[in-house]
Scaffold this motif. Structure first.
Motif, PDB file in Angstrom:
ATOM      1  N   MET A  25      -0.814  -3.573 -12.619  1.00 16.73           N
ATOM      2  CA  MET A  25      -1.537  -2.704 -11.695  1.00 16.73           C
ATOM      3  C   MET A  25      -3.032  -2.680 -12.021  1.00 16.73           C
ATOM      4  SD  MET A  25       0.435  -1.197  -9.354  1.00 16.73           S
ATOM      5  CE  MET A  25      -0.185   0.452  -8.981  1.00 16.73           C
ATOM      6  N   ARG A  67       0.551   6.072  -9.721  1.00 18.71           N
ATOM      7  CA  ARG A  67       0.773   4.781  -9.064  1.00 18.71           C
ATOM      8  C   ARG A  67       1.556   3.835  -9.975  1.00 18.71           C
ATOM      9  NH1 ARG A  67      -5.150   3.473  -6.215  1.00 18.71           N
ATOM     10  NH2 ARG A  67      -5.149   5.268  -4.784  1.00 18.71           N
ATOM     11  N   VAL A 110       5.274   4.567 -10.019  1.00 19.89           N
ATOM     12  CA  VAL A 110       6.042   4.068  -8.873  1.00 19.89           C
ATOM     13  C   VAL A 110       6.525   2.649  -9.151  1.00 19.89           C
ATOM     14  CG1 VAL A 110       5.971   3.514  -6.421  1.00 19.89           C
ATOM     15  CG2 VAL A 110       4.757   5.531  -7.273  1.00 19.89           C
ATOM     16  N   ARG A 128      -5.086  -2.138  -8.686  1.00 12.25           N
ATOM     17  CA  ARG A 128      -4.302  -1.215  -7.866  1.00 12.25           C
ATOM     18  C   ARG A 128      -4.314   0.213  -8.411  1.00 12.25           C
ATOM     19  NH1 ARG A 128      -3.776  -3.345  -3.178  1.00 12.25           N
ATOM     20  NH2 ARG A 128      -1.634  -2.661  -2.726  1.00 12.25           N
ATOM     21  N   VAL A 129      -5.205   0.492  -9.371  1.00  9.37           N
ATOM     22  CA  VAL A 129      -5.259   1.840  -9.947  1.00  9.37           C
ATOM     23  C   VAL A 129      -6.610   2.502  -9.692  1.00  9.37           C
ATOM     24  CG1 VAL A 129      -3.516   1.443 -11.713  1.00  9.37           C
ATOM     25  CG2 VAL A 129      -5.905   0.850 -12.184  1.00  9.37           C
ATOM     26  N   ASP A 150       0.820  -1.214   0.000  1.00  9.23           N
ATOM     27  CA  ASP A 150       0.000   0.000   0.000  1.00  9.23           C
ATOM     28  C   ASP A 150       0.853   1.262   0.000  1.00  9.23           C
ATOM     29  OD1 ASP A 150      -2.276  -1.528   0.005  1.00  9.23           O
ATOM     30  OD2 ASP A 150      -2.520  -1.475   2.192  1.00  9.23           O
ATOM     31  N   ALA A 187       2.763   7.655  -4.656  1.00  9.00           N
ATOM     32  CA  ALA A 187       2.084   8.280  -5.795  1.00  9.00           C
ATOM     33  C   ALA A 187       1.419   9.595  -5.381  1.00  9.00           C
ATOM     34  CB  ALA A 187       1.051   7.322  -6.373  1.00  9.00           C
ATOM     35  N   VAL A 191       2.806   2.086  -2.153  1.00  6.00           N
ATOM     36  CA  VAL A 191       2.794   2.613  -3.520  1.00  6.00           C
ATOM     37  C   VAL A 191       1.807   3.774  -3.627  1.00  6.00           C
ATOM     38  CG1 VAL A 191       2.164   2.064  -5.906  1.00  6.00           C
ATOM     39  CG2 VAL A 191       3.557   0.465  -4.586  1.00  6.00           C
ATOM     40  N   PHE A 192       0.668   3.659  -2.938  1.00  9.25           N
ATOM     41  CA  PHE A 192      -0.336   4.722  -2.987  1.00  9.25           C
ATOM     42  C   PHE A 192       0.197   6.002  -2.341  1.00  9.25           C
ATOM     43  CE2 PHE A 192      -3.540   1.029  -2.507  1.00  9.25           C
ATOM     44  CZ  PHE A 192      -3.306   0.658  -3.817  1.00  9.25           C
TER      45      PHE A 192
END
Length: 457
Positions: A389, A407, A410, A394-395, A316, A322, A318-319
């Motif tokens: 992603m 995101r 990253v 995850r986007v 998480d 970003a 990564v969020f």
């Protein structure tokens, strides 16, 4: 002669032909030496050829020269098992697996879990690419139904069983109360475990030494096939002395034996043949220069980007990164996002051309300036990161494309490192240059268009 001087002398094949375009195997080299033995009945020539054969056998044992079709062994399954456990274990404690699994089996248009099926197909494609499309084309000794490599099936089955057992024992499948949910969670871990299984199998440097009664070590499974050994008789004493040499000393010894062989041969055609075999031998074992850019390099970049980016897909953090990229702006421009975007190609250049493990030469650049390998590595790693992603949810469903792109960037940063190393680390790939492939496709398209126009007339 030093190893560096040796590589400079042998990078080009005989008569200026690039020796790196064709994979030379131990079978090829022994076959060529056998032909020299058959053509010349001189005892001195046969003795020199036997000495060369001993050194080639030692190079083969060390994994410097490979057989044309590696056979599948029980040990390969054990290596796949270990690699799968090593890669999958760190993800067992990540709660991101649950979120990704919810996305995989939660998206079901017409009752079909499309992302779960897509991820399964992706795992198969990724494993096939890693086993069959990367490095030099060695082929597979065993095929299922004449089409599917048995090694591919073994890798997928072993890694799936490992993921299933680990997820069950560690209580990460909810007690199998919902089988489809449990399978989705296993599927996430299987994606990473399969990568480890494939790498654990194919990157193994060979079997450990087997201690004989006399106390000598011999890597028996790496011996050339019996029919090859029968062509040129060898003795244990000479092979044992070769095993005491370092790799650089083995290079010098091979060169010295070829010099001795050339000195006892009178025919000029035989001397040219000896030089050809010499060039192929050193090219196969010791040349680290990379010039061509082939479709296999693209596949290697694809696998490398997955290898490096997979652990970040469940994080998480990564969020948060970003969000930070987009937090500081000058006007409409997100400064940190743009700086990171510029940082990626610089790192690719550094890894590939300046500080990497191989001597990579820029050839046939785009517009005469831009390295093809830079463009290919950046594009493949970005597309891989974007696809993973999006497929793993995850986007944010692309509700805000700017946030989604941040995101992806990253993960792209890390994926690009893996793509660069995955491309160059195996060495120069076999196959034709991608520019030649594209030119051939263009010619076919032009010829096809000409035929269609002639038919219309």
């Amino acid at each position: 002669m030093s190893e560096s001087a040796l590589s400079e002398d042998t990078r080009a094949g005989p008569d200026g032909v690039d020796g790196g375009s064709t994979l030379v195997t131990i079978e090829d080299l022994f076959s060529d030496l056998s032909e020299l033995t058959a053509d010349d009945s001189s005892a001195e020539t046969r003795s020199e050829i036997r000495d060369i054969a001993h050194l080639l056998a030692e190079a083969h044992e060390r994994g410097l020269i490979e057989p044309s079709a590696p056979d599948l062994r029980v040990r390969d399954a054990a290596e796949a098992f270990v690699g799968s456990v090593i890669f999958a274990s760190p993800l067992l404690v990540e709660d991101g697996i649950v979120d990704i699994a919810d996305h995989l089996f939660g998206t079901t248009p017409y009752g079909v879990p499309v992302f779960l099926i897509a991820n399964t197909c992706f795992v198969v494609l990724m494993t096939y690419a890693l086993i069959e499309w990367t490095g030099r084309d060695k082929g597979e000794a065993r095929m299922l139904l004449g089409v599917v490599p048995v090694r591919l099936v073994m890798t997928l089955v072993v890694s799936f069983l490992v993921a299933t057992v680990l997820m069950t024992v560690w209580g990460r499948v909810g007690g199998w109360q919902s089988p489809i949910e449990a399978i989705a969670r296993i599927n996430v871990l299987w994606t990473v475990g399969t990568l480890g299984a494939a790498l654990g199998d194919i990157l193994s440097e060979g079997d450990p030494a087997v201690v004989t009664r006399a106390g000598e070590s011999a890597r028996s499974d790496r011996r050339p096939a019996p029919e090859i050994v029968d062509r040129i008789a060898t003795t244990d004493s000479e092979t044992g002395s070769a095993s005491a040499l370092s790799d650089s000393e083995l290079v010098d010894a091979i060169h010295g034996e070829f010099d001795d062989l050339e000195s006892v041969v009178d025919d000029s055609a035989d001397r040219r043949e000896i030089n050809r075999i010499r060039n192929q031998t050193i090219q196969a074992a010791f040349d680290d220069e990379i010039q061509k850019y082939t479709s296999r390099d693209i596949a290697e970049a694809f696998v490398g980007s997955i290898f490096f980016s997979s652990p970040f897909l469940v994080e998480d953090g990564v969020f948060d990164v970003a969000a930070f990229f987009l937090s500081f702006r000058i006007g409409y421009f997100p400064v940190y996002f743009l700086l990171n975007t510029a940082f990626v190609p610089v790192m690719i250049l550094a890894l590939v051309y300046w500080a990497g493990p191989k001597d990579v030469r820029m050839s046939r650049p785009i517009f005469g300036v831009i390295p093809r390998r830079l463009v290919g590595t950046a594009a493949v790693s970005f597309l891989t990161a974007a696809a993973l992603m999006a497929m793993w949810g995850r986007v944010g469903g692309w509700a805000d494309p700017v946030i989604a792109l941040a995101r992806i960037s990253v993960v792209w940063t890390v994926a690009s490192f893996g793509a660069a190393l995955g491309d160059i680390f195996p060495g120069e790939s076999s196959g034709t240059d991608i520019n030649d492939d594209l030119a051939a496709i263009a010619r076919l398209a032009v010829e096809g268009g000409s035929i269609d126009r002639s038919r219309e007339r």
